[in-house]
Write a protein that holds these residues in place. Structure first.
Motif, mmCIF file in Angstrom:
data_model
loop_
_atom_site.group_PDB
_atom_site.id
_atom_site.type_symbol
_atom_site.label_atom_id
_atom_site.label_comp_id
_atom_site.label_asym_id
_atom_site.label_seq_id
_atom_site.Cartn_x
_atom_site.Cartn_y
_atom_site.Cartn_z
ATOM 1 N N LEU A 22 0.792 -1.235 0.000
ATOM 2 C CA LEU A 22 0.000 0.000 0.000
ATOM 3 C C LEU A 22 0.825 1.286 0.000
ATOM 4 O O LEU A 22 0.366 2.300 -0.536
ATOM 5 N N GLU A 23 2.010 1.293 0.578
ATOM 6 C CA GLU A 23 2.802 2.528 0.639
ATOM 7 C C GLU A 23 3.116 3.127 -0.735
ATOM 8 O O GLU A 23 3.099 4.342 -0.866
ATOM 9 N N PRO A 24 3.381 2.315 -1.768
ATOM 10 C CA PRO A 24 3.681 2.916 -3.070
ATOM 11 C C PRO A 24 2.471 3.574 -3.755
ATOM 12 O O PRO A 24 2.632 4.250 -4.767
ATOM 13 N N LEU A 25 1.275 3.372 -3.225
ATOM 14 C CA LEU A 25 0.082 3.930 -3.853
ATOM 15 C C LEU A 25 -0.038 5.424 -3.575
ATOM 16 O O LEU A 25 0.339 5.899 -2.511
ATOM 17 N N VAL A 26 -0.606 6.149 -4.526
ATOM 18 C CA VAL A 26 -0.916 7.566 -4.305
ATOM 19 C C VAL A 26 -2.366 7.734 -3.884
ATOM 20 O O VAL A 26 -2.755 8.802 -3.415
ATOM 21 N N GLY A 27 -3.156 6.690 -4.056
ATOM 22 C CA GLY A 27 -4.541 6.742 -3.633
ATOM 23 C C GLY A 27 -5.005 5.382 -3.171
ATOM 24 O O GLY A 27 -4.689 4.352 -3.774
ATOM 25 N N TYR A 28 -5.720 5.384 -2.051
ATOM 26 C CA TYR A 28 -6.309 4.154 -1.513
ATOM 27 C C TYR A 28 -7.656 4.550 -0.929
ATOM 28 O O TYR A 28 -7.739 5.437 -0.082
ATOM 29 N N GLU A 29 -8.699 3.895 -1.409
ATOM 30 C CA GLU A 29 -10.044 4.215 -0.936
ATOM 31 C C GLU A 29 -10.771 2.921 -0.619
ATOM 32 O O GLU A 29 -10.754 1.971 -1.409
ATOM 33 N N HIS A 30 -11.394 2.893 0.534
ATOM 34 C CA HIS A 30 -12.259 1.776 0.901
ATOM 35 C C HIS A 30 -13.658 2.176 0.447
ATOM 36 O O HIS A 30 -14.225 3.145 0.937
ATOM 37 N N VAL A 31 -14.211 1.456 -0.525
ATOM 38 C CA VAL A 31 -15.504 1.812 -1.106
ATOM 39 C C VAL A 31 -16.613 1.289 -0.195
ATOM 40 O O VAL A 31 -16.704 0.079 0.023
ATOM 41 N N PRO A 32 -17.420 2.183 0.360
ATOM 42 C CA PRO A 32 -18.472 1.761 1.292
ATOM 43 C C PRO A 32 -19.662 1.133 0.580
ATOM 44 O O PRO A 32 -19.770 1.168 -0.639
ATOM 45 N N GLY A 33 -20.549 0.540 1.394
ATOM 46 C CA GLY A 33 -21.805 0.046 0.867
ATOM 47 C C GLY A 33 -21.863 -1.440 0.645
ATOM 48 O O GLY A 33 -22.749 -1.934 -0.044
ATOM 49 N N TRP A 34 -20.951 -2.186 1.215
ATOM 50 C CA TRP A 34 -20.937 -3.627 1.027
ATOM 51 C C TRP A 34 -21.431 -4.327 2.283
ATOM 52 O O TRP A 34 -21.953 -3.709 3.178
ATOM 53 N N ARG A 35 -21.234 -5.605 2.408
ATOM 54 C CA ARG A 35 -21.809 -6.393 3.493
ATOM 55 C C ARG A 35 -20.835 -6.623 4.647
ATOM 56 O O ARG A 35 -19.645 -6.809 4.426
ATOM 57 N N ILE A 36 -21.415 -6.659 5.846
ATOM 58 C CA ILE A 36 -20.691 -7.058 7.052
ATOM 59 C C ILE A 36 -21.589 -8.056 7.779
ATOM 60 O O ILE A 36 -22.753 -7.768 8.047
ATOM 61 N N PRO A 91 1.059 -1.453 -12.286
ATOM 62 C CA PRO A 91 2.226 -1.155 -13.123
ATOM 63 C C PRO A 91 3.379 -2.112 -12.796
ATOM 64 O O PRO A 91 3.489 -2.626 -11.677
ATOM 65 N N ALA A 92 4.239 -2.327 -13.768
ATOM 66 C CA ALA A 92 5.372 -3.250 -13.595
ATOM 67 C C ALA A 92 6.262 -2.828 -12.435
ATOM 68 O O ALA A 92 6.788 -3.682 -11.716
ATOM 69 N N SER A 93 6.428 -1.539 -12.218
ATOM 70 C CA SER A 93 7.298 -1.071 -11.123
ATOM 71 C C SER A 93 6.772 -1.515 -9.762
ATOM 72 O O SER A 93 7.553 -1.866 -8.873
ATOM 73 N N GLU A 96 7.455 -5.324 -9.377
ATOM 74 C CA GLU A 96 8.862 -5.533 -9.018
ATOM 75 C C GLU A 96 9.108 -5.196 -7.550
ATOM 76 O O GLU A 96 9.840 -5.906 -6.852
ATOM 77 N N HIS A 97 8.484 -4.131 -7.065
ATOM 78 C CA HIS A 97 8.642 -3.717 -5.668
ATOM 79 C C HIS A 97 8.142 -4.790 -4.705
ATOM 80 O O HIS A 97 8.839 -5.134 -3.750
ATOM 81 N N ILE A 98 6.965 -5.338 -4.948
ATOM 82 C CA ILE A 98 6.424 -6.318 -3.998
ATOM 83 C C ILE A 98 7.134 -7.660 -4.055
ATOM 84 O O ILE A 98 7.119 -8.407 -3.091
#
Length: 103
Positions: A22-36, A91-93, A96-98
């Motif tokens: 997750l650190e290499p990401l510029v955006g991370y969103e948890h999309v609401p509206g699903w089941r629990i 992306p390939a980069s 490679e990182h992970i």
């Protein structure tokens, strides 16, 4: 569970594994509206995470997560998701990182 490794165990390994992807990401969103769903000490969530990389690629990655709880602690956390959905968008980069790993 698509990850080829045996998993992460304990708070340090879990945090390191999450940071790896997750650190290499510029955006991370948890999309609401699903089941629990909860029963006893087990909680199951169905959700979507939207990941965005600096190079502009984005993926909506569906998950089912199972958490087992003891008191206020998660004692087991297992995610089910489609590796192909992620790898076809990443992306390939980032791939490679992970591949270097978190240990």
């Amino acid at each position: 569970v698509p990850a080829p490794e045996e998993g992460a165990f304990g708070p340090t390994e879990v945090a390191a594994r999450l940071r790896l992807g997750l650190e290499p990401l510029v955006g991370y969103e948890h999309v609401p509206g699903w089941r629990i769903i909860a029963q006893g000490h087990t909680v199951v969530t169905e959700h979507v995470e939207r990941w965005t990389w600096e190079s502009g690629e984005t993926v909506d990655l569906p998950f089912v997560s199972i958490h087992e709880l003891e008191g206020d602690k998660i004692t087991r956390w297992w995610d089910y998701w489609d590796l192909g959905t992620l790898m076809n968008a990443a992306p390939a980069s980032w791939v490679e990182h992970i591949m270097v790993g978190y240990k």
